[in-house]
Design a protein around this motif. Structure first.
Motif, PDB file in Angstrom:
ATOM      1  N   GLN A 164       0.833  -1.204   0.000  1.00 46.02           N
ATOM      2  CA  GLN A 164       0.000   0.000   0.000  1.00 46.02           C
ATOM      3  C   GLN A 164       0.868   1.254   0.000  1.00 46.02           C
ATOM      4  OE1 GLN A 164      -3.397   0.222  -0.297  1.00 46.02           O
ATOM      5  NE2 GLN A 164      -2.969   2.401  -0.514  1.00 46.02           N
ATOM      6  N   ILE A 165       1.945   1.234   0.767  1.00 43.58           N
ATOM      7  CA  ILE A 165       2.853   2.391   0.794  1.00 43.58           C
ATOM      8  C   ILE A 165       3.478   2.594  -0.580  1.00 43.58           C
ATOM      9  CG2 ILE A 165       5.042   3.226   1.738  1.00 43.58           C
ATOM     10  CD1 ILE A 165       4.118   2.143   4.428  1.00 43.58           C
ATOM     11  N   ALA A 166       3.884   1.520  -1.212  1.00 42.61           N
ATOM     12  CA  ALA A 166       4.452   1.625  -2.559  1.00 42.61           C
ATOM     13  C   ALA A 166       3.418   2.187  -3.532  1.00 42.61           C
ATOM     14  CB  ALA A 166       4.948   0.261  -3.017  1.00 42.61           C
ATOM     15  N   ALA A 167       2.171   1.759  -3.399  1.00 46.21           N
ATOM     16  CA  ALA A 167       1.107   2.273  -4.275  1.00 46.21           C
ATOM     17  C   ALA A 167       0.882   3.766  -4.033  1.00 46.21           C
ATOM     18  CB  ALA A 167      -0.182   1.495  -4.038  1.00 46.21           C
ATOM     19  N   ASN A 168       0.881   4.167  -2.763  1.00 42.86           N
ATOM     20  CA  ASN A 168       0.721   5.597  -2.446  1.00 42.86           C
ATOM     21  C   ASN A 168       1.851   6.416  -3.050  1.00 42.86           C
ATOM     22  OD1 ASN A 168      -1.551   5.007  -0.940  1.00 42.86           O
ATOM     23  ND2 ASN A 168      -0.488   5.073   1.028  1.00 42.86           N
ATOM     24  N   ARG A 169       3.054   5.919  -2.944  1.00 44.62           N
ATOM     25  CA  ARG A 169       4.214   6.642  -3.476  1.00 44.62           C
ATOM     26  C   ARG A 169       4.139   6.721  -4.999  1.00 44.62           C
ATOM     27  NH1 ARG A 169       9.424   4.878  -2.489  1.00 44.62           N
ATOM     28  NH2 ARG A 169      10.023   7.012  -2.851  1.00 44.62           N
ATOM     29  N   ARG A 170       3.684   5.643  -5.622  1.00 48.85           N
ATOM     30  CA  ARG A 170       3.554   5.627  -7.081  1.00 48.85           C
ATOM     31  C   ARG A 170       2.512   6.656  -7.524  1.00 48.85           C
ATOM     32  NH1 ARG A 170       1.825   0.753  -7.727  1.00 48.85           N
ATOM     33  NH2 ARG A 170       3.795  -0.143  -7.046  1.00 48.85           N
ATOM     34  N   VAL A 228       1.976  17.216   0.425  1.00 47.07           N
ATOM     35  CA  VAL A 228       2.607  16.215  -0.453  1.00 47.07           C
ATOM     36  C   VAL A 228       3.973  15.818   0.106  1.00 47.07           C
ATOM     37  CG1 VAL A 228       3.601  15.842  -2.753  1.00 47.07           C
ATOM     38  CG2 VAL A 228       1.375  16.943  -2.530  1.00 47.07           C
ATOM     39  N   VAL A 229       4.757  16.795   0.518  1.00 48.73           N
ATOM     40  CA  VAL A 229       6.094  16.519   1.055  1.00 48.73           C
ATOM     41  C   VAL A 229       5.994  15.701   2.338  1.00 48.73           C
ATOM     42  CG1 VAL A 229       8.137  17.626   2.098  1.00 48.73           C
ATOM     43  CG2 VAL A 229       7.205  18.486  -0.057  1.00 48.73           C
ATOM     44  N   ASP A 230       5.080  16.068   3.227  1.00 51.54           N
ATOM     45  CA  ASP A 230       4.925  15.326   4.486  1.00 51.54           C
ATOM     46  C   ASP A 230       4.500  13.882   4.238  1.00 51.54           C
ATOM     47  OD1 ASP A 230       5.671  17.545   5.931  1.00 51.54           O
ATOM     48  OD2 ASP A 230       3.610  18.093   6.508  1.00 51.54           O
ATOM     49  N   SER A 282       3.935  10.172  -7.227  1.00 56.56           N
ATOM     50  CA  SER A 282       5.175  10.477  -7.946  1.00 56.56           C
ATOM     51  C   SER A 282       5.007  11.576  -8.997  1.00 56.56           C
ATOM     52  CB  SER A 282       5.762   9.212  -8.577  1.00 56.56           C
ATOM     53  OG  SER A 282       4.884   8.714  -9.573  1.00 56.56           O
ATOM     54  N   GLY A 283       3.853  11.622  -9.653  1.00 58.58           N
ATOM     55  CA  GLY A 283       3.625  12.672 -10.646  1.00 58.58           C
ATOM     56  C   GLY A 283       3.575  14.054 -10.009  1.00 58.58           C
TER      57      GLY A 283
END
Length: 171
Positions: free
Chosen positions: A69-75, A117-119, A78-79
Motif C-alpha cells: 500500500q505504501i508503494a502504491a501511495n508513493r507511485r 505532499v512533502v509530508d 510520484s507525478g
C-alpha cells in the motif's frame, strides 16, 4: 498561718510566670509578614525556536498498512512530486527526504498543498527506510544516506539536490 494549697508558694512561681508571659509576647512578635505581591504581574518574554526531529519506529497503524500500500501511495504521488521538482519548489535533501527548497510565497493554499505532499512522501520514505534498516540490520542513518545518494543520482538536470555539506545545487 500559711494557707498554701499547692506545693509551690506564690513568691517562687511569680518570676517563672512573668518570664513565660514575656517569652510568649516576645516570640509572637518574631513572625514577620512578608508581602510577595507585586503591583504589576511579572512578565517574562522568551524567544525560543525549537526544532525537534524524531525518528521512531512505525506506528501500529503504519505496521498494519502493508508495504504494498505504501508503494502504491508513493507511485500515485510520484507525478505530483515530479511536477513540484520541475517547478523547482522541492528538492532531495542529504538525508533522503524531500524538502521544500523554494516555497511559493504568493499562494498560501498552494504552499499547504506542497507541504502536504512533502509530508506524506517523507512519512512513507521514513517507513521504507526503517523497514530496510531492520531487515538489513543497519542503522537507519546509513540507509537514509544510501537512499539520498540514490535520489540524487536519479534527479533530472535542473532539480535541487542538497550536498553532504548542506549546500543546495541544481543538478
Amino acid at each position: 498561718m500559711n494557707f498554701s494549697f499547692s506545693p509551690f508558694s506564690f513568691s517562687s512561681v511569680a518570676p517563672l510566670l512573668a518570664g513565660s508571659t514575656a517569652a510568649a509576647c516576645f516570640l509572637s512578635g518574631c513572625s514577620p509578614t512578608i508581602n510577595l505581591a507585586t503591583p504589576n504581574p511579572i512578565k517574562v518574554d522568551v524567544g525560543v525556536r525549537l526544532d525537534v526531529y524524531q525518528k521512531t519506529a512505525p506506528t501500529k497503524a503504519k505496521d498494519e498498512q502493508s508495504s504494498i500500500q505504501i508503494a502504491a501511495n508513493r507511485r500515485l504521488r510520484s507525478g505530483e512530486i515530479q511536477s513540484l521538482k520541475n517547478q523547482r519548489i522541492v528538492g532531495e535533501d542529504r538525508d533522503g527526504y524531500l524538502d521544500i527548497h523554494n516555497p511559493p510565497k504568493d499562494d498560501p493554499k498552494f504552499l499547504a498543498y506542497v507541504q502536504g505532499v512533502v509530508d506524506a512522501e517523507n512519512n512513507d520514505r521514513s517507513y521504507l527506510y526503517l523497514a530496510n534498516a531492520q531487515s538489513q540490520n543497519k542503522p537507519i542513518e546509513e540507509v537514509e544516506k544510501e537512499y539520498a545518494q540514490l535520489w540524487a543520482d536519479r534527479a533530472f538536470p535542473g532539480e535541487w539536490v542538497q550536498k553532504e555539506n548542506g549546500s543546495w545545487i541544481q543538478k
